[in-house]
Design a protein around this motif. Structure first.
Motif, PDB file in Angstrom:
ATOM      1  N   VAL A  61       2.788  17.135  49.804  1.00  0.00           N
ATOM      2  CA  VAL A  61       3.573  16.041  49.202  1.00  0.00           C
ATOM      3  C   VAL A  61       3.251  14.725  49.908  1.00  0.00           C
ATOM      4  O   VAL A  61       3.030  13.697  49.271  1.00  0.00           O
ATOM      5  CB  VAL A  61       5.088  16.361  49.250  1.00  0.00           C
ATOM      6  CG1 VAL A  61       5.906  15.126  48.877  1.00  0.00           C
ATOM      7  CG2 VAL A  61       5.409  17.533  48.338  1.00  0.00           C
ATOM      8  N   MET A  62       3.218  14.743  51.246  1.00  0.00           N
ATOM      9  CA  MET A  62       2.953  13.527  52.001  1.00  0.00           C
ATOM     10  C   MET A  62       1.565  12.975  51.720  1.00  0.00           C
ATOM     11  O   MET A  62       1.350  11.764  51.747  1.00  0.00           O
ATOM     12  CB  MET A  62       3.115  13.775  53.507  1.00  0.00           C
ATOM     13  CG  MET A  62       4.541  13.889  53.949  1.00  0.00           C
ATOM     14  SD  MET A  62       4.680  13.985  55.739  1.00  0.00           S
ATOM     15  CE  MET A  62       4.877  15.737  55.961  1.00  0.00           C
ATOM     16  N   ARG A  63       0.625  13.850  51.474  1.00  0.00           N
ATOM     17  CA  ARG A  63      -0.745  13.411  51.213  1.00  0.00           C
ATOM     18  C   ARG A  63      -0.993  13.125  49.735  1.00  0.00           C
ATOM     19  O   ARG A  63      -2.103  12.763  49.349  1.00  0.00           O
ATOM     20  CB  ARG A  63      -1.730  14.468  51.724  1.00  0.00           C
ATOM     21  CG  ARG A  63      -1.724  14.536  53.233  1.00  0.00           C
ATOM     22  CD  ARG A  63      -2.758  15.467  53.764  1.00  0.00           C
ATOM     23  NE  ARG A  63      -2.790  15.392  55.229  1.00  0.00           N
ATOM     24  CZ  ARG A  63      -3.260  16.342  56.009  1.00  0.00           C
ATOM     25  NH1 ARG A  63      -3.751  17.445  55.482  1.00  0.00           N
ATOM     26  NH2 ARG A  63      -3.257  16.187  57.309  1.00  0.00           N
ATOM     27  N   GLY A  64       0.023  13.285  48.916  1.00  0.00           N
ATOM     28  CA  GLY A  64      -0.086  12.978  47.509  1.00  0.00           C
ATOM     29  C   GLY A  64      -0.839  14.022  46.696  1.00  0.00           C
ATOM     30  O   GLY A  64      -1.279  13.755  45.584  1.00  0.00           O
ATOM     31  N   GLN A  65      -0.978  15.225  47.239  1.00  0.00           N
ATOM     32  CA  GLN A  65      -1.702  16.285  46.534  1.00  0.00           C
ATOM     33  C   GLN A  65      -0.817  17.007  45.538  1.00  0.00           C
ATOM     34  O   GLN A  65      -1.331  17.710  44.667  1.00  0.00           O
ATOM     35  CB  GLN A  65      -2.274  17.280  47.547  1.00  0.00           C
ATOM     36  CG  GLN A  65      -3.271  16.638  48.492  1.00  0.00           C
ATOM     37  CD  GLN A  65      -3.599  17.521  49.686  1.00  0.00           C
ATOM     38  OE1 GLN A  65      -2.863  18.456  50.009  1.00  0.00           O
ATOM     39  NE2 GLN A  65      -4.709  17.219  50.344  1.00  0.00           N
ATOM     40  N   THR A  66       0.478  16.857  45.685  1.00  0.00           N
ATOM     41  CA  THR A  66       1.436  17.457  44.765  1.00  0.00           C
ATOM     42  C   THR A  66       2.670  16.574  44.724  1.00  0.00           C
ATOM     43  O   THR A  66       2.887  15.767  45.620  1.00  0.00           O
ATOM     44  CB  THR A  66       1.790  18.910  45.195  1.00  0.00           C
ATOM     45  OG1 THR A  66       2.541  19.520  44.164  1.00  0.00           O
ATOM     46  CG2 THR A  66       2.571  18.939  46.481  1.00  0.00           C
TER      47      THR A  66
END
Length: 68
Positions: A61-66
């Motif tokens: 979530v933090m890395r924007g992958q989901t």
């Protein structure tokens, strides 16, 4: 304040440590002769595995992958 990317990296380092700890406990559980101790180790391993999964999701979530 730390940027989110830096926090995600710290979470990833913690996940590595948790995996190492879980693996060590699993090895110990395999050779443990007492059923009660094996069961306690099993529960601890399950708790650590859940924490690993939750942390991996948070990292994604933090890395924007989901989306969270």
């Amino acid at each position: 304040m730390k940027p989110i990317a830096e926090i995600a990296d710290e979470y990833a380092e913690n996940v590595k440590r948790m995996k190492f700890q879980r693996d060590a406990l699993y090895e110990r559980m395999q050779v443990e002769p007492q059923a009660e101790v094996r069961f306690r180790l099993y529960r601890t391993i399950n708790s650590i595995s859940k924490a690993i999964g939750d942390s991996q999701y948070a990292i994604a979530v933090m890395r924007g992958q989901t989306r969270g």
